[in-house]
Structure formats: structure tokens, C-alpha cells
Design a protein around this motif. Structure first.
Motif, PDB file in Angstrom:
ATOM      1  N   THR A  70      -3.039   4.775   0.939  1.00 27.53           N
ATOM      2  CA  THR A  70      -3.715   5.165   2.172  1.00 27.53           C
ATOM      3  C   THR A  70      -4.578   6.401   1.902  1.00 27.53           C
ATOM      4  OG1 THR A  70      -1.971   6.674   2.899  1.00 27.53           O
ATOM      5  CG2 THR A  70      -1.770   4.337   3.578  1.00 27.53           C
ATOM      6  N   GLY A  71      -5.467   6.691   2.834  1.00 27.72           N
ATOM      7  CA  GLY A  71      -6.301   7.877   2.718  1.00 27.72           C
ATOM      8  C   GLY A  71      -5.477   9.151   2.687  1.00 27.72           C
ATOM      9  N   GLU A  72      -4.406   9.202   3.479  1.00 23.53           N
ATOM     10  CA  GLU A  72      -3.524  10.372   3.485  1.00 23.53           C
ATOM     11  C   GLU A  72      -2.831  10.541   2.134  1.00 23.53           C
ATOM     12  OE1 GLU A  72      -3.033  12.837   5.815  1.00 23.53           O
ATOM     13  OE2 GLU A  72      -4.818  11.899   6.675  1.00 23.53           O
ATOM     14  N   THR A  73      -2.443   9.443   1.538  1.00 18.92           N
ATOM     15  CA  THR A  73      -1.800   9.505   0.219  1.00 18.92           C
ATOM     16  C   THR A  73      -2.793  10.028  -0.808  1.00 18.92           C
ATOM     17  OG1 THR A  73      -0.455   7.602   0.844  1.00 18.92           O
ATOM     18  CG2 THR A  73      -0.503   8.180  -1.489  1.00 18.92           C
ATOM     19  N   GLU A  74      -4.031   9.570  -0.719  1.00 21.91           N
ATOM     20  CA  GLU A  74      -5.058  10.046  -1.651  1.00 21.91           C
ATOM     21  C   GLU A  74      -5.273  11.556  -1.502  1.00 21.91           C
ATOM     22  OE1 GLU A  74      -9.577   9.063  -3.050  1.00 21.91           O
ATOM     23  OE2 GLU A  74      -9.181   9.341  -0.919  1.00 21.91           O
ATOM     24  N   LYS A  75      -5.256  12.059  -0.279  1.00 21.36           N
ATOM     25  CA  LYS A  75      -5.408  13.505  -0.059  1.00 21.36           C
ATOM     26  C   LYS A  75      -4.299  14.279  -0.770  1.00 21.36           C
ATOM     27  CE  LYS A  75      -7.609  13.191   4.454  1.00 21.36           C
ATOM     28  NZ  LYS A  75      -7.423  13.445   5.899  1.00 21.36           N
ATOM     29  N   ILE A  76      -3.079  13.784  -0.652  1.00 21.82           N
ATOM     30  CA  ILE A  76      -1.942  14.438  -1.306  1.00 21.82           C
ATOM     31  C   ILE A  76      -2.102  14.397  -2.816  1.00 21.82           C
ATOM     32  CG2 ILE A  76       0.552  14.241  -1.745  1.00 21.82           C
ATOM     33  CD1 ILE A  76       0.748  13.203   1.199  1.00 21.82           C
ATOM     34  N   VAL A 105       0.870  -1.178   0.000  1.00 20.36           N
ATOM     35  CA  VAL A 105       0.000   0.000   0.000  1.00 20.36           C
ATOM     36  C   VAL A 105       0.907   1.229   0.000  1.00 20.36           C
ATOM     37  CG1 VAL A 105      -0.266   0.056   2.515  1.00 20.36           C
ATOM     38  CG2 VAL A 105      -1.985   1.116   1.069  1.00 20.36           C
ATOM     39  N   ILE A 106       0.536   2.223  -0.791  1.00 18.29           N
ATOM     40  CA  ILE A 106       1.372   3.407  -0.937  1.00 18.29           C
ATOM     41  C   ILE A 106       1.039   4.423   0.146  1.00 18.29           C
ATOM     42  CG2 ILE A 106       1.960   5.330  -2.461  1.00 18.29           C
ATOM     43  CD1 ILE A 106       1.390   3.417  -4.785  1.00 18.29           C
ATOM     44  N   THR A 107       2.091   4.878   0.820  1.00 16.82           N
ATOM     45  CA  THR A 107       1.962   5.892   1.862  1.00 16.82           C
ATOM     46  C   THR A 107       2.543   7.212   1.343  1.00 16.82           C
ATOM     47  OG1 THR A 107       4.129   5.480   2.841  1.00 16.82           O
ATOM     48  CG2 THR A 107       2.298   4.111   3.633  1.00 16.82           C
ATOM     49  N   PRO A 108       2.288   8.321   2.044  1.00 17.61           N
ATOM     50  CA  PRO A 108       2.919   9.576   1.644  1.00 17.61           C
ATOM     51  C   PRO A 108       4.449   9.475   1.592  1.00 17.61           C
ATOM     52  CG  PRO A 108       1.120  10.041   3.125  1.00 17.61           C
ATOM     53  CD  PRO A 108       1.287   8.539   3.106  1.00 17.61           C
ATOM     54  N   LEU A 109       5.029   8.711   2.512  1.00 16.13           N
ATOM     55  CA  LEU A 109       6.482   8.538   2.504  1.00 16.13           C
ATOM     56  C   LEU A 109       6.943   7.827   1.237  1.00 16.13           C
ATOM     57  CD1 LEU A 109       9.193   8.925   3.850  1.00 16.13           C
ATOM     58  CD2 LEU A 109       8.745   6.885   5.229  1.00 16.13           C
ATOM     59  N   ASP A 110       6.148   6.889   0.740  1.00 16.63           N
ATOM     60  CA  ASP A 110       6.493   6.208  -0.513  1.00 16.63           C
ATOM     61  C   ASP A 110       6.525   7.200  -1.676  1.00 16.63           C
ATOM     62  OD1 ASP A 110       6.594   3.730   0.797  1.00 16.63           O
ATOM     63  OD2 ASP A 110       4.454   3.389   0.455  1.00 16.63           O
ATOM     64  N   ARG A 157      -4.844  16.735  -3.952  1.00 13.97           N
ATOM     65  CA  ARG A 157      -4.400  18.133  -3.847  1.00 13.97           C
ATOM     66  C   ARG A 157      -3.481  18.495  -5.003  1.00 13.97           C
ATOM     67  NH1 ARG A 157      -5.354  22.995  -3.533  1.00 13.97           N
ATOM     68  NH2 ARG A 157      -3.858  24.293  -2.460  1.00 13.97           N
ATOM     69  N   SER A 158      -2.629  17.578  -5.407  1.00 16.25           N
ATOM     70  CA  SER A 158      -1.754  17.812  -6.562  1.00 16.25           C
ATOM     71  C   SER A 158      -2.581  18.061  -7.820  1.00 16.25           C
ATOM     72  CB  SER A 158      -0.838  16.616  -6.793  1.00 16.25           C
ATOM     73  OG  SER A 158      -0.019  16.394  -5.692  1.00 16.25           O
ATOM     74  N   LEU A 159      -3.625  17.257  -7.987  1.00 14.56           N
ATOM     75  CA  LEU A 159      -4.492  17.418  -9.159  1.00 14.56           C
ATOM     76  C   LEU A 159      -5.268  18.731  -9.092  1.00 14.56           C
ATOM     77  CD1 LEU A 159      -5.775  13.744  -9.488  1.00 14.56           C
ATOM     78  CD2 LEU A 159      -4.031  14.887 -10.884  1.00 14.56           C
ATOM     79  N   GLU A 160      -5.677  19.147  -7.902  1.00 13.06           N
ATOM     80  CA  GLU A 160      -6.384  20.425  -7.741  1.00 13.06           C
ATOM     81  C   GLU A 160      -5.477  21.593  -8.127  1.00 13.06           C
ATOM     82  OE1 GLU A 160      -7.634  20.492  -3.656  1.00 13.06           O
ATOM     83  OE2 GLU A 160      -9.140  18.923  -3.977  1.00 13.06           O
ATOM     84  N   ILE A 161      -4.233  21.543  -7.675  1.00 11.34           N
ATOM     85  CA  ILE A 161      -3.274  22.614  -7.999  1.00 11.34           C
ATOM     86  C   ILE A 161      -3.035  22.659  -9.506  1.00 11.34           C
ATOM     87  CG2 ILE A 161      -0.868  23.357  -7.748  1.00 11.34           C
ATOM     88  CD1 ILE A 161      -1.067  22.216  -4.829  1.00 11.34           C
ATOM     89  N   MET A 162      -2.867  21.494 -10.109  1.00 14.88           N
ATOM     90  CA  MET A 162      -2.669  21.416 -11.550  1.00 14.88           C
ATOM     91  C   MET A 162      -3.861  22.048 -12.270  1.00 14.88           C
ATOM     92  SD  MET A 162      -2.768  18.078 -13.946  1.00 14.88           S
ATOM     93  CE  MET A 162      -4.543  18.157 -13.828  1.00 14.88           C
TER      94      MET A 162
END
Length: 107
Positions: A83-89, A26-31, A92-97
Motif C-alpha cells: 500500500t502507499g502507507e507501507t511504501e511511506k514507512i 498486498v502488504i500493509t503497515p500491519l503486515d 522513511r526507513s531507507l532515509e534514516i539508514m
């Protein structure tokens, strides 16, 4: 609709490999962070150089993470859950784009 740059595709591949190598699948923000550092091109090379001495500690920390199975989400850009935190990040990247009317997601 958006497209991923080659660096972002490499970032995703790196993040997925890190997650799988840690047997957490599972991908985390650290990943994502480490995946970006391991791209080692352009500004991401500078990032890698800045954290190179800390990579071992970051990987050790990643190994110790305990994740809740019910927090896993799938996303079309990734082959394994995040993870849910990774999805938030990622969102947010897509929103900024989108805010800047860009078509490509840059690192």
C-alpha cells in the motif's frame, strides 16, 4: 545502494506470507509490524513477547482491512505489492539508514 540484513529479509518474507494468507496479496503497515514480530530474534523476540497475547486480535483486524486497488505499489525488495502507507514507512526507513551513512537496512 543498500543491503538487507537477514532479519529484514525474514521480516519481508513473514509480511508477504501474512498478506497472502489473508487473501489480500498486498502488504500493509500491519503486515510489516507482524512480520517483524514473527522474526523472534534479538530485540524482535522482545517485541513478539510483548504483543504475543494480542496477535489473534491483530490478525483478525488485518482480515477486516479494506484496501483500495489503485493504492498498490511495487518495490524491488518485495515480491507482492504494498500500500502507499507501507511504501511511506519503507522509504522513511531507507532515509534514516542513509542519514547515518549505513549500508545495511536493520530492523
Amino acid at each position: 545502494m543498500y543491503c538487507l540484513t537477514e532479519k529484514v529479509k525474514e521480516l519481508i518474507t513473514n509480511a508477504e506470507m501474512i498478506a497472502v494468507n489473508q487473501d489480500l496479496h498486498v502488504i500493509t503497515p500491519l503486515d510489516l509490524f507482524l512480520g517483524a514480530a514473527y522474526v523472534k530474534k534479538g530485540t524482535l523476540l522482545e517485541m513478539y513477547i510483548l504483543i504475543e497475547n494480542q496477535l489473534g486480535k491483530l490478525i483478525d483486524y488485518r482480515k477486516k482491512q479494506h484496501l483500495k486497488a489503485n493504492d498498490y505499489l511495487t518495490h524491488k525488495d518485495f515480491s507482492i505489492p504494498m500500500t502507499g502507507e507501507t511504501e511511506k514507512i519503507w522509504k522513511r526507513s531507507l532515509e534514516i539508514m542513509s542519514k547515518y551513512r549505513q549500508i545495511y537496512l536493520f530492523e
